[in-house]
Design a protein around this motif. Structure first.
Motif, PDB file in Angstrom:
ATOM      1  N   LEU A  24      52.577  31.642  40.608  1.00  0.00           N
ATOM      2  CA  LEU A  24      51.882  30.360  40.683  1.00  0.00           C
ATOM      3  C   LEU A  24      50.796  30.435  41.758  1.00  0.00           C
ATOM      4  O   LEU A  24      51.051  30.234  42.941  1.00  0.00           O
ATOM      5  N   LEU A  25      49.576  30.706  41.337  1.00  0.00           N
ATOM      6  CA  LEU A  25      48.488  30.950  42.287  1.00  0.00           C
ATOM      7  C   LEU A  25      48.068  29.693  43.038  1.00  0.00           C
ATOM      8  O   LEU A  25      47.565  29.778  44.154  1.00  0.00           O
ATOM      9  N   ALA A  58      41.324  32.917  37.490  1.00  0.00           N
ATOM     10  CA  ALA A  58      42.002  34.151  37.892  1.00  0.00           C
ATOM     11  C   ALA A  58      42.161  35.051  36.674  1.00  0.00           C
ATOM     12  O   ALA A  58      42.292  34.568  35.544  1.00  0.00           O
ATOM     13  N   THR A  59      42.141  36.344  36.900  1.00  0.00           N
ATOM     14  CA  THR A  59      42.458  37.282  35.829  1.00  0.00           C
ATOM     15  C   THR A  59      43.973  37.427  35.743  1.00  0.00           C
ATOM     16  O   THR A  59      44.689  37.339  36.749  1.00  0.00           O
ATOM     17  N   ARG A  77      50.393  35.654  35.820  1.00  0.00           N
ATOM     18  CA  ARG A  77      49.932  34.858  36.959  1.00  0.00           C
ATOM     19  C   ARG A  77      48.978  33.792  36.433  1.00  0.00           C
ATOM     20  O   ARG A  77      48.310  34.007  35.409  1.00  0.00           O
ATOM     21  N   SER A  78      48.915  32.659  37.128  1.00  0.00           N
ATOM     22  CA  SER A  78      48.068  31.576  36.612  1.00  0.00           C
ATOM     23  C   SER A  78      47.718  30.582  37.716  1.00  0.00           C
ATOM     24  O   SER A  78      48.552  30.262  38.563  1.00  0.00           O
ATOM     25  N   ASP A 118      61.156  30.103  34.751  1.00  0.00           N
ATOM     26  CA  ASP A 118      60.098  29.828  35.740  1.00  0.00           C
ATOM     27  C   ASP A 118      58.728  30.344  35.316  1.00  0.00           C
ATOM     28  O   ASP A 118      57.902  30.725  36.152  1.00  0.00           O
ATOM     29  N   SER A 119      58.474  30.354  34.032  1.00  0.00           N
ATOM     30  CA  SER A 119      57.153  30.748  33.535  1.00  0.00           C
ATOM     31  C   SER A 119      56.315  29.504  33.263  1.00  0.00           C
ATOM     32  O   SER A 119      56.806  28.373  33.274  1.00  0.00           O
TER      33      SER A 119
END
Length: 240
Positions: A5-6, A16-17, A32-33, A67-68
């Motif tokens: 979680l960015l 983000a990539t 990642r997001s 947790d996705s």
């Protein structure tokens, strides 16, 4: 597999990539997001996933298994291939309004101490909190006090405590309907004001602005009785 979680490290990160872990009509899962997944009354972010030769509009981010984060595709949108590298891009304007609103609701909480929060909803145009309260302050007094806190330009920060520390300080939890997520061993606290004398301090997993001055002027537009001890307070942002 959990999504990194960015926004936890930088709520102002707009893109983000990432690598696609799974893709289907139920959503696209990334490793990642920067997208906030709908929870705690805050809407999930919208935006786009872009990759070489394709783009998918994301209508909303929601919580997925383990947790996705699932990025829900717009109807008829092409899906990125599993394993592809994508650029995840937020629709920033509504996200930023949600951050301003969410921080303003924390300030509203600080003005009604001792009353549990029984519900709430964050919107880009209007938000609300419900309080376990016999009689709230007046609409005018809340509006004046909120704008004074905003204009004071208090810093907004965070720190982490253990679940045991939270159990030892149960008064930190203001929400009666939603409890802080447990299981990871630590709880995120959001603080408004200085560490030694915070204006507000409570567990929260949402996104917030860096300083209260960024919220801009607000107005409490309506107070409603929603039961014997339930008072609903509506809040709007003034201007863009």
């Amino acid at each position: 597999m959990p999504t990194e979680l960015l926004y936890r490290d930088d709520a102002y990160r707009t893109e983000a990539t990432a690598t696609v872990l799974a893709a289907g009509p139920e959503g696209v899962m990334l490793d990642r997001s920067p997208f906030y997944a709908q929870a705690g009354g805050q809407p999930g972010d919208a935006g786009w996933l872009r990759w070489e030769g394709g783009e998918m509009a994301v209508t909303k981010a929601v919580k997925g298994p383990e947790d996705s984060v699932l990025h829900l595709p717009a109807e008829g949108a092409a899906l990125p291939p599993v394993g592809a590298t994508v650029t995840a891009v937020l629709d920033w304007a509504p996200r930023h309004r949600h951050m301003r609103m969410h921080t303003a609701l924390h300030l509203l909480c600080s003005l009604i101490p001792g009353a549990g929060v029984t519900g709430g909803q964050i919107g880009a145009d209007r938000s609300r909190l419900d309080f376990d309260l016999a009689a709230p302050p007046t609409r005018e007094s809340l509006t004046e006090a909120l704008n004074a806190l905003i204009e004071a330009d208090h810093p907004v920060g965070e720190r982490w405590i253990s679940e045991a520390e939270l159990d030892a300080n149960p008064s930190l939890v203001r929400t009666l309907s939603v409890q802080p997520p447990r299981g990871a061993g630590r709880i995120r606290l959001v603080r408004i004001g200085p560490e030694e004398a915070p204006v507000d301090l409570q567990p929260c997993g949402g996104t917030h602005v860096r300083r209260t001055g960024e919220i801009g002027r607000v107005e409490v537009t309506k107070l409603e009785n929603k039961g014997k001890q339930n008072r609903r307070v509506y809040l709007v942002l003034q201007g863009e």
